[in-house]
Design an enzyme around this catalytic site. Structure first.
Site, short mmCIF file in Angstrom:
data_model
loop_
_atom_site.label_atom_id
_atom_site.label_comp_id
_atom_site.label_asym_id
_atom_site.label_seq_id
_atom_site.Cartn_x
_atom_site.Cartn_y
_atom_site.Cartn_z
CE1 TYR A 183 3.44 9.15 10.68
CE2 TYR A 183 5.21 9.74 12.37
CZ TYR A 183 4.82 9.19 11.02
OH TYR A 183 5.87 8.32 10.42
CB SER A 232 6.03 8.52 -3.96
OG SER A 232 5.05 8.61 -2.61
N GLY A 233 8.37 7.18 -2.76
CA GLY A 233 9.00 6.84 -1.29
C GLY A 233 9.45 5.39 -1.03
CB THR A 273 -1.10 0.17 1.05
OG1 THR A 273 -0.24 0.08 2.45
CG2 THR A 273 -1.80 -1.31 1.32
N GLY A 274 0.19 2.37 -0.38
CA GLY A 274 1.25 3.38 -0.67
C GLY A 274 2.39 3.42 -1.63
CB ALA A 275 2.94 0.89 -4.05
N GLY A 323 -7.43 -14.77 5.42
CA GLY A 323 -7.57 -16.18 4.96
C GLY A 323 -6.80 -16.52 3.77
#
Length: 278
Positions: free
Chosen positions: A156, A7-8, A3-5, A116
């Protein structure tokens, strides 16, 4: 799956895994950025990545994402990387503080919905990206949404502490299964992190950028946890520079981890909320 793939650390992690021959699923909130990242990885060689678009601030979209991923043949590794710091408190359509929703509730719900599939592929691994910012957390289990005294850094830090508590409780619940759960602090990395934070934090990040790690270096611990045979049976750990470390005392509070899990189940709808007073 990462996930969040786009950038960075997330993008660097996906690139490293694709370079090892893995079929990578990129999860992005923005289709345009997701398509650009997928095209870049495909051009580098290896299996063409698959793109999934979902706004992880929405628990409904997390559920539909899990439904689509459930159609995959198998999932060997789930990397919960997406996260951010906000400059002001925003409430999602579900009524959650956005930082808490994206950084904790989304990985909590997505992981549970995919357990699962992960177990069927076993041995499988769940890796959640956290931060040493967890040491600054002041997590109030009676005010998880920080409705009373929201602060950018506290929101955060609390979410990063929640990541570790989630990982440790997940590992406990999966003990004896073919699925392991660990979390990683990648270090201070040159990413888009902090772009939505308040001015003092944005200024501090700008000043620190020359001394930060590259995303590729920042991704090393995550990739290590995803691929190394050295951690094939390891679970419930907090890793820094590919070494298992002790997190803060608050992150080792087993009772808090169990309580947070119960509250997260209720908030995400995995279990019905208990009536007040029971």
């Amino acid at each position: 799956m990462v996930t969040g793939a786009t950038s960075g650390i997330g993008k660097a992690t996906a690139a490293a895994l694709a370079g090892r021959g893995a079929q990578v699923v990129l999860v992005s909130r923005d289709r345009g950025r997701g398509e650009a990242a997928a095209a870049e990885l495909a051009a580098a060689g290896g299996p063409a990545p698959r793109l999934e678009v979902a706004d992880l601030a929405s628990m409904g979209q997390v559920r539909t994402l899990a439904d689509r991923l459930g159609a995959l043949e198998r999932i060997d590794v789930l990397i919960n990387n997406a996260g951010f710091m906000a400059g002001q408190r925003r409430v999602t359509a579900d009524g959650f503080d956005e930082v808490f929703a994206v950084n904790h509730l989304a990985p909590f719900l997505l992981t549970n919905l995919l357990l699962g599939k992960l177990a069927a592929a076993g041995p499988a691994r769940v890796i959640t990206v956290t931060s040493d910012a967890h040491t600054a957390a002041r997590l109030d289990l009676d005010d998880l949404q920080l409705e009373h005294g929201w602060q950018s850094w506290r929101a955060y830090a609390n979410s990063k502490l929640a990541n570790i508590l989630f990982t440790r409780e997940l590992a406990r619940r999966l003990e004896g299964s073919a699925v392991t759960a660990n979390c990683a602090h990648p270090g201070l990395v040159r990413t888009r992190f902090g772009r939505e934070a308040r001015l003092p934090m944005r200024a501090a990040v700008t000043l620190a950028r020359p001394f930060m790690l590259s995303p590729r270096r920042g991704a090393r611990t995550v990739v290590y946890l995803a691929t190394s045979p050295e951690v094939a049976g390891a679970t419930g750990g907090y890793y820094v520079k590919s070494q298992r470390r002790e997190p803060s005392p608050a992150a080792r509070d087993a009772a808090a981890a169990r309580r947070l899990w119960q509250l997260s189940e209720e908030l995400t709808g995995l279990t019905p909320a208990r009536p007040t007073g029971t």
